[in-house]
Design a protein around this motif. Structure first.
Motif, mmCIF file in Angstrom:
data_model
loop_
_atom_site.group_PDB
_atom_site.id
_atom_site.type_symbol
_atom_site.label_atom_id
_atom_site.label_comp_id
_atom_site.label_asym_id
_atom_site.label_seq_id
_atom_site.Cartn_x
_atom_site.Cartn_y
_atom_site.Cartn_z
ATOM 1 N N VAL A 101 40.667 38.705 48.288
ATOM 2 C CA VAL A 101 40.622 39.789 47.307
ATOM 3 C C VAL A 101 40.663 39.203 45.894
ATOM 4 C CG1 VAL A 101 41.859 41.816 46.423
ATOM 5 C CG2 VAL A 101 41.649 41.466 48.888
ATOM 6 N N THR A 102 41.465 38.155 45.718
ATOM 7 C CA THR A 102 41.560 37.520 44.395
ATOM 8 C C THR A 102 40.211 36.960 43.956
ATOM 9 O OG1 THR A 102 43.762 36.851 45.074
ATOM 10 C CG2 THR A 102 42.925 35.893 43.041
ATOM 11 N N ALA A 103 39.530 36.283 44.883
ATOM 12 C CA ALA A 103 38.211 35.725 44.556
ATOM 13 C C ALA A 103 37.235 36.850 44.244
ATOM 14 C CB ALA A 103 37.699 34.873 45.707
ATOM 15 N N MET A 104 37.318 37.957 45.014
ATOM 16 C CA MET A 104 36.437 39.102 44.771
ATOM 17 C C MET A 104 36.719 39.697 43.399
ATOM 18 S SD MET A 104 33.972 41.034 45.572
ATOM 19 C CE MET A 104 33.518 40.616 47.252
ATOM 20 N N GLN A 105 38.006 39.776 43.028
ATOM 21 C CA GLN A 105 38.355 40.314 41.708
ATOM 22 C C GLN A 105 37.696 39.487 40.600
ATOM 23 O OE1 GLN A 105 42.570 40.274 42.153
ATOM 24 N NE2 GLN A 105 42.732 42.487 42.446
ATOM 25 N N LYS A 106 37.677 38.164 40.802
ATOM 26 C CA LYS A 106 37.064 37.282 39.795
ATOM 27 C C LYS A 106 35.560 37.547 39.710
ATOM 28 C CE LYS A 106 40.360 33.472 39.971
ATOM 29 N NZ LYS A 106 40.575 32.071 40.363
ATOM 30 N N HIS A 107 34.927 37.677 40.867
ATOM 31 C CA HIS A 107 33.480 37.944 40.871
ATOM 32 C C HIS A 107 33.177 39.275 40.167
ATOM 33 C CE1 HIS A 107 31.799 34.670 43.117
ATOM 34 N NE2 HIS A 107 32.584 34.850 44.161
ATOM 35 N N VAL A 108 33.964 40.294 40.496
ATOM 36 C CA VAL A 108 33.746 41.614 39.897
ATOM 37 C C VAL A 108 33.970 41.551 38.380
ATOM 38 C CG1 VAL A 108 34.617 44.002 39.805
ATOM 39 C CG2 VAL A 108 34.215 42.902 42.018
ATOM 40 N N ALA A 109 34.961 40.752 37.971
ATOM 41 C CA ALA A 109 35.238 40.626 36.530
ATOM 42 C C ALA A 109 34.041 39.998 35.803
ATOM 43 C CB ALA A 109 36.489 39.780 36.303
ATOM 44 N N VAL A 110 33.417 39.004 36.451
ATOM 45 C CA VAL A 110 32.242 38.359 35.843
ATOM 46 C C VAL A 110 31.113 39.382 35.704
ATOM 47 C CG1 VAL A 110 30.445 36.601 36.190
ATOM 48 C CG2 VAL A 110 32.832 36.048 36.692
ATOM 49 N N LEU A 111 30.925 40.195 36.750
ATOM 50 C CA LEU A 111 29.862 41.210 36.719
ATOM 51 C C LEU A 111 30.153 42.289 35.677
ATOM 52 C CD1 LEU A 111 29.290 41.611 40.567
ATOM 53 C CD2 LEU A 111 27.664 40.659 38.932
ATOM 54 N N GLU A 112 31.446 42.610 35.532
ATOM 55 C CA GLU A 112 31.856 43.632 34.567
ATOM 56 C C GLU A 112 31.565 43.170 33.139
ATOM 57 O OE1 GLU A 112 35.938 44.574 35.445
ATOM 58 O OE2 GLU A 112 35.669 46.561 34.535
ATOM 59 N N ARG A 113 31.858 41.890 32.864
ATOM 60 C CA ARG A 113 31.623 41.373 31.514
ATOM 61 C C ARG A 113 30.142 41.321 31.195
ATOM 62 N NH1 ARG A 113 35.942 36.510 31.241
ATOM 63 N NH2 ARG A 113 35.193 36.251 29.117
ATOM 64 N N ALA A 114 29.318 41.164 32.215
ATOM 65 C CA ALA A 114 27.866 41.172 32.001
ATOM 66 C C ALA A 114 27.325 42.594 32.017
ATOM 67 C CB ALA A 114 27.182 40.331 33.071
ATOM 68 N N GLU A 115 28.240 43.564 32.138
ATOM 69 C CA GLU A 115 27.891 44.988 32.164
ATOM 70 C C GLU A 115 26.950 45.343 33.305
ATOM 71 O OE1 GLU A 115 26.704 46.227 28.255
ATOM 72 O OE2 GLU A 115 28.507 45.417 27.343
ATOM 73 N N LEU A 116 27.107 44.608 34.411
ATOM 74 C CA LEU A 116 26.288 44.909 35.583
ATOM 75 C C LEU A 116 27.008 45.860 36.527
ATOM 76 C CD1 LEU A 116 24.853 41.351 36.177
ATOM 77 C CD2 LEU A 116 23.484 43.381 35.748
ATOM 78 N N VAL A 117 28.340 45.919 36.417
ATOM 79 C CA VAL A 117 29.093 46.896 37.207
ATOM 80 C C VAL A 117 30.146 47.553 36.311
ATOM 81 C CG1 VAL A 117 28.875 45.585 39.379
ATOM 82 C CG2 VAL A 117 30.928 45.296 37.978
ATOM 83 N N SER A 118 30.584 48.722 36.737
ATOM 84 C CA SER A 118 31.732 49.341 36.075
ATOM 85 C C SER A 118 32.770 49.603 37.152
ATOM 86 C CB SER A 118 31.318 50.642 35.392
ATOM 87 O OG SER A 118 30.821 51.540 36.358
ATOM 88 N N LYS A 119 34.006 49.793 36.731
ATOM 89 C CA LYS A 119 35.093 49.999 37.688
ATOM 90 C C LYS A 119 35.826 51.270 37.306
ATOM 91 C CE LYS A 119 38.086 46.663 37.743
ATOM 92 N NZ LYS A 119 38.643 45.295 37.618
ATOM 93 N N HIS A 120 36.187 52.068 38.283
ATOM 94 C CA HIS A 120 37.079 53.183 37.964
ATOM 95 C C HIS A 120 38.109 53.348 39.073
ATOM 96 C CE1 HIS A 120 33.975 55.176 40.415
ATOM 97 N NE2 HIS A 120 34.923 56.031 40.755
ATOM 98 N N ARG A 121 39.259 53.873 38.701
ATOM 99 C CA ARG A 121 40.355 53.950 39.663
ATOM 100 C C ARG A 121 40.310 55.282 40.411
ATOM 101 N NH1 ARG A 121 43.479 49.666 39.419
ATOM 102 N NH2 ARG A 121 44.835 50.482 41.051
ATOM 103 N N VAL A 122 40.486 55.190 41.709
ATOM 104 C CA VAL A 122 40.662 56.375 42.534
ATOM 105 C C VAL A 122 41.936 56.108 43.324
ATOM 106 C CG1 VAL A 122 39.754 57.792 44.404
ATOM 107 C CG2 VAL A 122 38.185 56.844 42.695
ATOM 108 N N GLY A 123 43.024 56.783 42.929
ATOM 109 C CA GLY A 123 44.321 56.509 43.553
ATOM 110 C C GLY A 123 44.734 55.078 43.263
#
Lengths: 133, 163
Positions: free
Chosen positions: A67-89
Motif C-alpha cells: 500500500v505504501t508503494a502504491m501511495q507513492k505511485h498515486v502521489a506521482v500521478l497526482e502531481r502530474a495531474e493525471l489522477v485526482s483523489k477524494h475521500r469516501v469514508g
C-alpha cells in the motif's frame, strides 16, 4: 502479424524505481507528466482508476506491491495531474483525470518529446556521416 | 541544441518543432527520402525501424514496422501526399483496419518544411491531429505500447533544453 502488440500482461516491477526517481519541485509540468507515465505500473493505475471506483488500498491489492508503494505511485500521478483523489469514508478513491484539455496537452507534450528525440538522432547522423567522408 | 522553436496549438491540434542543422537542404531531405537513413532516426533507441517500402512520390504508400526489445512489432503506413524536394513534404498516416491492414484516411498527418540560408538549413515538422478523438487515441496507444524507453531517453533532453 498484429498491427500493434497488446499491452504486456506480465509486468516486472522494480520496487526500487519508486524510491530512485527524484521528484524536484522545480521540475516543469512536462517532466512531471513524462516521469509519471514512464512507469508501467503507473500506466496500469491510470487504466484501473478510469472509472474512479478503486481506493489506494484496492489498487495495491491488484498489483504485487505494498500500500505504501502504491501511495507513492498515486502521489506521482497526482502531481502530474493525471489522477485526482477524494475521500469516501476512510478510503481514498483514485480517479483518472480524463479532462479533454489536459489530455490534449499531454498528447502535444508527448509529440514534442518524440520529435526532440528524433531531431537529436538526425543531428547525430549528420555528424557521424560528416566524420566518415 | 538544434531545436530552436516548439509551438503547440491546442485549438488547431498541431505541434510544430523547428530545428537548425549545420547542413544544406539536400542533405536534410535525404534523411527523409533514403529509407536506410530514416531507419536510423525514426524510432527510439529501444526499438529498431524497418522501412519495407518507402519512396517519396505523390500517392505512394510507405510500409514500415518497429521492433521492440521483446521482439514485438508495431506496423505503420504512410500516404505520401505532397513532395517538393528538397523543401516540402506532406505525409498522412494511414488508418489500420480490424485486420491490421492499411486503410485510407488516418487521423494524423505531418508536414515537413526545409529552408536553407548560407549552408545552414532549418527543418520544421508540423504534426496534425484530425480531431480530439484521434489525439486521445494516440495517448492510449502510447500507454498501451509502453513508451518507457522513449520517455526515459527524452527526459534528459528536455532538461538540457531548459538549462
Amino acid at each position: 502479424m498484429q498491427a500493434s502488440a497488446p499491452y504486456p500482461v506480465v509486468l516486472t516491477y522494480n520496487q526500487m524505481v519508486v524510491d530512485k526517481e527524484p521528484i524536484h519541485d522545480d521540475e516543469g509540468a512536462t517532466d512531471l507528466l513524462f516521469g509519471a507515465l514512464a512507469d508501467p505500473i503507473r500506466r496500469d493505475i491510470l487504466r484501473c482508476a478510469h472509472e474512479g471506483r478503486l481506493s489506494v488500498s484496492a489498487l495495491a491489492r491488484e498489483h504485487p506491491i505494498s500500500v505504501t508503494a502504491m501511495q507513492k505511485h498515486v502521489a506521482v500521478l497526482e502531481r502530474a495531474e493525471l489522477v485526482s483523489k477524494h475521500r469516501v469514508g476512510r478510503e481514498s478513491i483514485v480517479h483518472t483525470q480524463t479532462d479533454a484539455l489536459a489530455r490534449a496537452h499531454a498528447a502535444l507534450d508527448r509529440l514534442e518529446a518524440d520529435w526532440r528525440g528524433r531531431i537529436e538522432r538526425m543531428e547525430q547522423i549528420l555528424e557521424t556521416d560528416k566524420g566518415d567522408s | 541544441m538544434p531545436v530552436t522553436d516548439v509551438d503547440k496549438d491546442i485549438d488547431a491540434l498541431t505541434m510544430t518543432i523547428t530545428a537548425k542543422f549545420d547542413a544544406d537542404a539536400e542533405r536534410l531531405w535525404e534523411l527523409w527520402s533514403d529509407p536506410r537513413q530514416l531507419e536510423r532516426w525514426w524510432s527510439p533507441p529501444s526499438h529498431s525501424s524497418t522501412f519495407v517500402e518507402h519512396e517519396l512520390t505523390v500517392g505512394a504508400r510507405t510500409t514500415y514496422f518497429m521492433t521492440g526489445p521483446d521482439g514485438e512489432k508495431h506496423h505503420g503506413w504512410w500516404r505520401i501526399e505532397e513532395v517538393e524536394p528538397p523543401h516540402r513534404l506532406h505525409i498522412k498516416d494511414d488508418a489500420v483496419d480490424d485486420e491490421g491492414k492499411p486503410d485510407d484516411g488516418g487521423p494524423t498527418a505531418m508536414t515537413v518544411t526545409i529552408a536553407e540560408t548560407d549552408g545552414t538549413a532549418t527543418m520544421s515538422i508540423q504534426t496534425h491531429f484530425a480531431d480530439r478523438e484521434s489525439m486521445e487515441q494516440m495517448i492510449e496507444m502510447g500507454m498501451e505500447q509502453g513508451m518507457t524507453e522513449t520517455l526515459n531517453q527524452v527526459d534528459p533532453l528536455l532538461g538540457a533544453a531548459r538549462a
